[in-house]
Scaffold this motif. Sequence first.
Motif, mmCIF file in Angstrom:
data_model
loop_
_atom_site.group_PDB
_atom_site.id
_atom_site.type_symbol
_atom_site.label_atom_id
_atom_site.label_comp_id
_atom_site.label_asym_id
_atom_site.label_seq_id
_atom_site.Cartn_x
_atom_site.Cartn_y
_atom_site.Cartn_z
ATOM 1 N N UNK A 273 0.827 -1.210 0.000
ATOM 2 C CA UNK A 273 0.000 0.000 0.000
ATOM 3 C C UNK A 273 0.861 1.260 0.000
ATOM 4 N N UNK A 274 2.109 1.155 0.436
ATOM 5 C CA UNK A 274 3.054 2.277 0.393
ATOM 6 C C UNK A 274 3.426 2.535 -1.065
ATOM 7 N N UNK A 275 3.100 3.719 -1.588
ATOM 8 C CA UNK A 275 3.336 4.022 -3.009
ATOM 9 C C UNK A 275 4.805 3.948 -3.385
ATOM 10 N N UNK A 276 5.713 4.180 -2.436
ATOM 11 C CA UNK A 276 7.148 4.108 -2.737
ATOM 12 C C UNK A 276 7.575 2.685 -3.074
ATOM 13 N N UNK A 277 6.816 1.708 -2.623
ATOM 14 C CA UNK A 277 7.179 0.313 -2.832
ATOM 15 C C UNK A 277 6.336 -0.349 -3.908
ATOM 16 N N UNK A 278 5.561 0.436 -4.652
ATOM 17 C CA UNK A 278 4.716 -0.139 -5.689
ATOM 18 C C UNK A 278 5.482 -0.271 -6.997
ATOM 19 N N UNK A 279 6.411 -1.220 -6.994
ATOM 20 C CA UNK A 279 7.168 -1.563 -8.192
ATOM 21 C C UNK A 279 7.415 -3.062 -8.163
ATOM 22 N N UNK A 280 7.895 -3.595 -9.274
ATOM 23 C CA UNK A 280 7.894 -5.047 -9.463
ATOM 24 C C UNK A 280 8.681 -5.789 -8.404
ATOM 25 N N UNK A 281 9.788 -5.191 -7.893
ATOM 26 C CA UNK A 281 10.614 -5.937 -6.958
ATOM 27 C C UNK A 281 9.965 -6.126 -5.591
ATOM 28 N N UNK A 282 8.886 -5.369 -5.303
ATOM 29 C CA UNK A 282 8.215 -5.506 -4.014
ATOM 30 C C UNK A 282 6.872 -6.229 -4.119
#
Length: 307
Positions: A229-238
């Motif tokens: 839910x943290x937008x900073x972590x909304x990428x493929x590796x997470x």
Amino acid sequence: APGVEPFSRDIRLQSLPARALRGRLLAVNGEPLPGVEVKARPASNTYQDDVDRTSRTAADGSFEFARLFDGFWRLTVAPSPGSDLLAAVSLGQTIAGSDVERVELRMSDPFAVPVKVVYLGGGDSRQRPVVVSLAPLEGATRLRGVTAMNAADFEVQKVIEGRYKIMPVALGLGVYLASVRLGDREVMGEYVDIRSGALPITVVFRGDGGIVRGTVENCDGGSVILVPRDSRLQSSEFLASGSCQAGGRFEMENLRPGEYYAFAFDQTQDKVGSDFFSDPALISHGVAVSVRPAAATSIELKVTRRD
């Protein structure tokens, strides 16, 4: 869709205004570099090599791209085989509504960035292979990385100055990525400036990950994906993913504790893609789930339709 032949689909080309981008290429010492090829490419995965533009620098190091369109472009210079150049450069440049003048590309000598890996729990750290990659803001062609076997201290070699996201992965191990620090600063999921003499990177993996299990209605052979839910972590590796087994049951282990959106699809993860969370309308279909350290959470899901 798979197995479907589309007919009567018109493709209309869009007219875009041409923009000019002009600048100079300088050596490490500030002297102009003549006769060197500079490349420009739209910094988007949508575009392929055939969209590359090239320009060769004049006697004063100047270069020009006369027909670019609005957007974010990656400008790169890399030594070709047999070249006397020992340095490289890459720069992101935005074009928005007008020509761009006086762009300065300065070559930089590659350098090494020290990395320290720390494991907290999860068994013998001496048997852990880890990959640490530096992904540049302006595109993946400059990605640098290293795979370290059974080592806690090593270096990423041949890095050039720029903004990078630090992307560590522990291979096939019961741990999750808990922290990425540049010096004393937490930078996980962020782009940071890395320059010669940079502070060391410290990567922390932990072995107290959580478990999410449950069932999905009508999902045999499909997939379950957890998006932070943290937008900073909304990428493929997470992203975390698992498969629906018989009866729609699924279970995912070694998850990073935190808050997630859970989705179920009637396709395997490689067909769903990793960019679906950029669609705001889709988030409303996600089921909120909290992952706790060393604990299991049960949820019930329904298949989300991509249309």
